[in-house]
Design an enzyme around this catalytic site. Structure first.
Site, PDB file in Angstrom:
ATOM      1  N   ASN A 158     -12.873  -3.158   2.855  1.00 57.72           N
ATOM      2  CA  ASN A 158     -13.832  -2.070   2.983  1.00 57.72           C
ATOM      3  C   ASN A 158     -14.805  -2.174   1.811  1.00 57.72           C
ATOM      4  OD1 ASN A 158     -12.467  -0.966   5.249  1.00 57.72           O
ATOM      5  ND2 ASN A 158     -10.996   0.036   3.896  1.00 57.72           N
TER       6      ASN A 158
ATOM      7  N   HIS B 163     -10.270  -5.336  -3.126  1.00 56.44           N
ATOM      8  CA  HIS B 163      -8.926  -5.562  -2.591  1.00 56.44           C
ATOM      9  C   HIS B 163      -8.986  -5.956  -1.130  1.00 56.44           C
ATOM     10  CE1 HIS B 163      -9.959  -1.276  -2.293  1.00 56.44           C
ATOM     11  NE2 HIS B 163      -9.266  -1.250  -1.153  1.00 56.44           N
ATOM     12  N   LEU B 164      -8.061  -6.840  -0.757  1.00 54.31           N
ATOM     13  CA  LEU B 164      -7.883  -7.226   0.627  1.00 54.31           C
ATOM     14  C   LEU B 164      -6.695  -6.451   1.160  1.00 54.31           C
ATOM     15  CD1 LEU B 164      -9.493  -9.613  -0.612  1.00 54.31           C
ATOM     16  CD2 LEU B 164      -8.138 -11.145   0.819  1.00 54.31           C
ATOM     17  N   HIS B 165      -6.881  -5.769   2.281  1.00 48.91           N
ATOM     18  CA  HIS B 165      -5.750  -5.172   2.988  1.00 48.91           C
ATOM     19  C   HIS B 165      -5.183  -6.266   3.902  1.00 48.91           C
ATOM     20  CE1 HIS B 165      -6.839  -0.797   2.354  1.00 48.91           C
ATOM     21  NE2 HIS B 165      -8.025  -1.340   2.155  1.00 48.91           N
TER      22      HIS B 165
ATOM     23  N   ASP C 184       0.853  -1.187   0.000  1.00 45.52           N
ATOM     24  CA  ASP C 184       0.000   0.000   0.000  1.00 45.52           C
ATOM     25  C   ASP C 184       0.895   1.245   0.000  1.00 45.52           C
ATOM     26  OD1 ASP C 184      -3.223   0.525   1.030  1.00 45.52           O
ATOM     27  OD2 ASP C 184      -1.810   2.201   1.085  1.00 45.52           O
ATOM     28  N   ILE C 185       0.523   2.222  -0.805  1.00 36.91           N
ATOM     29  CA  ILE C 185       1.315   3.450  -0.942  1.00 36.91           C
ATOM     30  C   ILE C 185       1.270   4.303   0.331  1.00 36.91           C
ATOM     31  CG2 ILE C 185      -0.470   5.007  -1.868  1.00 36.91           C
ATOM     32  CD1 ILE C 185       1.550   5.671  -4.133  1.00 36.91           C
TER      33      ILE C 185
ATOM     34  N   GLY D 225     -15.419   3.159   4.025  1.00 38.54           N
ATOM     35  CA  GLY D 225     -14.028   3.568   3.825  1.00 38.54           C
ATOM     36  C   GLY D 225     -13.416   3.140   2.513  1.00 38.54           C
ATOM     37  N   GLN D 226     -14.205   2.541   1.605  1.00 39.73           N
ATOM     38  CA  GLN D 226     -13.619   2.136   0.318  1.00 39.73           C
ATOM     39  C   GLN D 226     -13.392   3.367  -0.561  1.00 39.73           C
ATOM     40  OE1 GLN D 226     -15.831  -0.848  -1.884  1.00 39.73           O
ATOM     41  NE2 GLN D 226     -14.173  -1.096  -3.386  1.00 39.73           N
TER      42      GLN D 226
HETATM   43  P1  AMP Z   1      -9.706   1.404   0.371  1.00 37.86           P
HETATM   44  O1  AMP Z   1      -9.793   2.706   1.124  1.00 37.86           O
HETATM   45  O2  AMP Z   1     -10.117   0.212   1.179  1.00 37.86           O
HETATM   46  O3  AMP Z   1     -10.413   1.504  -0.961  1.00 37.86           O
HETATM   47  O4  AMP Z   1      -8.166   1.181   0.093  1.00 37.86           O
HETATM   48  C1  AMP Z   1      -7.498   1.709  -1.008  1.00 37.86           C
HETATM   49  C2  AMP Z   1      -6.046   1.659  -0.669  1.00 37.86           C
HETATM   50  O5  AMP Z   1      -5.305   1.803  -1.856  1.00 37.86           O
HETATM   51  C3  AMP Z   1      -5.578   2.752   0.303  1.00 37.86           C
HETATM   52  O6  AMP Z   1      -5.043   2.156   1.470  1.00 37.86           O
HETATM   53  C4  AMP Z   1      -4.532   3.512  -0.514  1.00 37.86           C
HETATM   54  O7  AMP Z   1      -3.445   3.947   0.272  1.00 37.86           O
HETATM   55  C5  AMP Z   1      -4.123   2.479  -1.538  1.00 37.86           C
HETATM   56  N1  AMP Z   1      -3.597   3.000  -2.790  1.00 37.86           N
HETATM   57  C6  AMP Z   1      -4.163   3.941  -3.593  1.00 37.86           C
HETATM   58  N2  AMP Z   1      -3.414   4.141  -4.680  1.00 37.86           N
HETATM   59  C7  AMP Z   1      -2.353   3.288  -4.581  1.00 37.86           C
HETATM   60  C8  AMP Z   1      -1.212   3.022  -5.391  1.00 37.86           C
HETATM   61  N3  AMP Z   1      -1.001   3.671  -6.557  1.00 37.86           N
HETATM   62  N4  AMP Z   1      -0.324   2.102  -4.975  1.00 37.86           N
HETATM   63  C9  AMP Z   1      -0.514   1.444  -3.818  1.00 37.86           C
HETATM   64  N5  AMP Z   1      -1.574   1.644  -3.003  1.00 37.86           N
HETATM   65  C10 AMP Z   1      -2.476   2.567  -3.375  1.00 37.86           C
END
Ligand code: AMP
Length: 111
Positions: A84, A97-99, A29-30, A90-91
């Site tokens: 999420n 995607h799975l965190h 995650d960025i 919070g999505q």
């Molecule tokens: P969500 O809020 O559950 O939709 O999670 C989206 C996640 O994607 C967040 O934790 C962001 O930090 C992550 N994210 C967004 N853009 C990127 C990217 N280019 N590379 C890696 N992670 C990202």
């Protein structure tokens, strides 16, 4: 609708990839919330968990197994998996995607 994650899958924008197979990829995650914060995403575009159909059950089970693989790869047996579903939960990126979060004490209940 395509998202930034489709561009990551296509290799059009860079990511710190830690796992890849024919059905999914995983990358850091960025904006990490823990020492380990990895996203596991299907190559197939599914906007959110709530849009899953019966056809996706095998794929989503695979994503769960890969969550364990990447956590162990990082050296952790204890980890948390978060999905999420929907903006109100919070999505922010509408590609399932799975965190996978590990490496610090994780409190409960989550915020
Ligand atoms: P969500 O809020 O559950 O939709 O999670 C989206 C996640 O994607 C967040 O934790 C962001 O930090 C992550 N994210 C967004 N853009 C990127 C990217 N280019 N590379 C890696 N992670 C990202």
């Amino acid at each position: 609708m395509s998202t930034i994650f489709s561009k990551i899958i296509a290799g059009e924008i860079p990511s710190d990839q830690v796992y890849s197979d024919d059905r999914c990829i995983a990358f850091r995650d960025i904006n990490p919330t823990a020492p380990v914060h990895i996203l596991v995403i299907p190559r197939q575009e599914i906007a959110q968990l709530g849009h899953m159909t019966e056809d996706h059950e095998g794929l989503v089970g695979h994503l769960m197994r890969v969550a364990g693989i990447v956590a162990r790869q990082e050296g952790y047996e204890d980890f948390r998996v978060i999905i999420n579903n929907g903006a109100g939960a919070g999505q922010t990126v509408f590609h399932l995607h799975l965190h996978v979060v590990a490496g610090r004490t994780l409190s409960w209940p989550p915020g």
